[in-house]
Design a protein around this motif. Structure first.
Motif, short mmCIF file in Angstrom:
data_model
loop_
_atom_site.label_atom_id
_atom_site.label_comp_id
_atom_site.label_asym_id
_atom_site.label_seq_id
_atom_site.Cartn_x
_atom_site.Cartn_y
_atom_site.Cartn_z
N GLY A 1 -4.64 4.07 -6.24
CA GLY A 1 -4.29 3.03 -5.29
C GLY A 1 -3.52 1.92 -6.02
N ASN B 1 -2.10 -2.91 2.98
CA ASN B 1 -3.08 -3.60 2.36
C ASN B 1 -2.65 -5.28 1.97
OD1 ASN B 1 -4.34 -0.80 1.52
ND2 ASN B 1 -3.29 -0.83 -0.49
N SER C 1 0.02 2.27 -2.79
CA SER C 1 -0.90 2.29 -2.81
C SER C 1 -1.81 3.25 -2.21
CB SER C 1 -1.35 0.44 -1.77
OG SER C 1 -0.72 -0.21 -2.60
N THR C 2 -0.83 4.67 -2.12
CA THR C 2 -1.35 5.82 -2.05
C THR C 2 -2.04 6.15 -2.37
OG1 THR C 2 1.15 5.80 -0.64
CG2 THR C 2 -0.81 8.13 -0.92
N ASN C 3 -3.34 6.63 -2.18
CA ASN C 3 -4.45 6.97 -3.31
C ASN C 3 -4.64 8.11 -2.70
OD1 ASN C 3 -6.96 7.83 -1.74
ND2 ASN C 3 -6.79 5.25 -2.20
#
Length: 324
Positions: A65, A268, A296-298
């Motif tokens: 992220g 976020n 921010s995709t994890n």
């Protein structure tokens, strides 16, 4: 950053010296075709093309992220890149560290795909529009080099171009599986084309053609594709987190003049700036909506089923609400 990369490269060389190039110290893939991608969209595109093939190992580097703009590779990351068969990266200022890593790559046959290079003349420069807060401590210089907008993955049209390039590259590297890659890619391209068409219809039928972004604005490629105009607090790659009184006043006035019911933010966001803009406007009940830039995709999101297509579909519905 360059100093850190130099130290990591030196450390990697020392490890290679003591373990030997023929050892399996840096064999991450057990003989499989190795693909390393810096960000989630690239990773998902490749996964869609290779499908369930047991012969391909696809790795996502920025998987916790961390934003692309603040990512720093580890020794293991550099080793993965150095030994992979295909490396996919964005290629903007945030990826300046890549050049040094590629120069020292162990696998001299590695293919490296730079998305900005693939896009070529269609790369856009960072745009500063009315009301947008200037970067603190940044002054304009006539001799200053252009600052390119790195967020090329947020255009479905760009994504289709990248998928075709990835398909062709994989077919060239791994000829034994090119039929599978071609079939998978075509099905996926049909999916992206369908979502692109939905965006076009949404924009054509929307009551409004302007959106207001109370945050950094990385969506220029997406908005330009469908002739959607915008106002925003900061540029897409800005490091600013606090909006000035003038910026808040300007954007709140735009809510009034354009009769907007929604204010957009990034994933976020703590919504402080959006709330301040709304409270300074005449429409205190304006809604705050989120557009996902996939920065921010994890890996947990990936494991739970998040895909590039699913995020773009969700963003479509958010924009539909914001523009109507």
């Amino acid at each position: 950053m360059k100093k850190i990369i130099s130290i990591l490269l030196l450390f990697l060389k020392i490890l290679l010296t003591f373990t030997g190039c023929g050892s399996n110290t840096f064999d991450f893939t057990n003989g499989k075709l190795s693909v390393v991608c810096t960000i989630f969209p690239e990773y998902d595109w490749v996964k869609q093309i290779v499908g369930d093939s047991p012969d391909v190992d696809v790795r996502l580097l920025i998987k916790n992220g961390v934003d692309l703009h603040s990512y720093q590779p580890s020794v293991e990351d550099i080793a993965r890149i150095s030994t992979c068969d295909l490396f996919v990266y964005v290629g903007g200022e945030s990826d300046n560290w890549v050049d040094d890593v590629l120069k020292e790559a162990v696998n001299k046959d590695m293919v490296a795909l730079n998305l900005l290079d693939v896009l070529g003349d269609y790369v856009k420069e960072e745009e500063e529009i009315d009301g947008m807060q200037e970067e603190h401590g940044h002054s304009h210089d006539e001799n200053e080099t252009a600052e390119y907008d790195e967020h090329v993955w947020l255009s479905l049209k760009n994504a289709e171009l990248f998928v075709r390039m990835l398909r062709d590259t994989l077919c060239s590297i791994d000829k034994n599986n090119r039929a599978v890659y071609s079939d998978n890619a075509q099905g996926y391209l049909n999916t992206l084309s369908d979502i692109d068409e939905q965006y076009g219809k949404m924009a054509e039928s929307a009551k409004r053609s302007t959106a207001l972004f109370a945050d950094r604005f990385p969506f220029r490629y997406l908005f330009d594709d469908y002739n959607i105009s915008y106002y925003a607090a900061f540029k897409g790659c800005s490091s600013e987190t606090e909006a000035s009184f003038e910026t808040i006043t300007f954007l709140s006035d735009k809510i009034n003049k354009l009769n907007l019911d929604c204010v957009l933010t990034l994933e976020n966001s703590d919504d402080r700036i959006a709330s301040a803009i709304i409270q300074a406007s005449e429409n205190k009940n304006a809604e705050i909506l989120t557009l996902d830039s996939m920065q921010s995709t994890n890996i947990k999101d990936v494991e739970s089923g998040t895909t590039y297509a699913s995020v773009m579909q969700s963003n479509l519905e958010t924009l539909r609400t914001a523009l109507n």
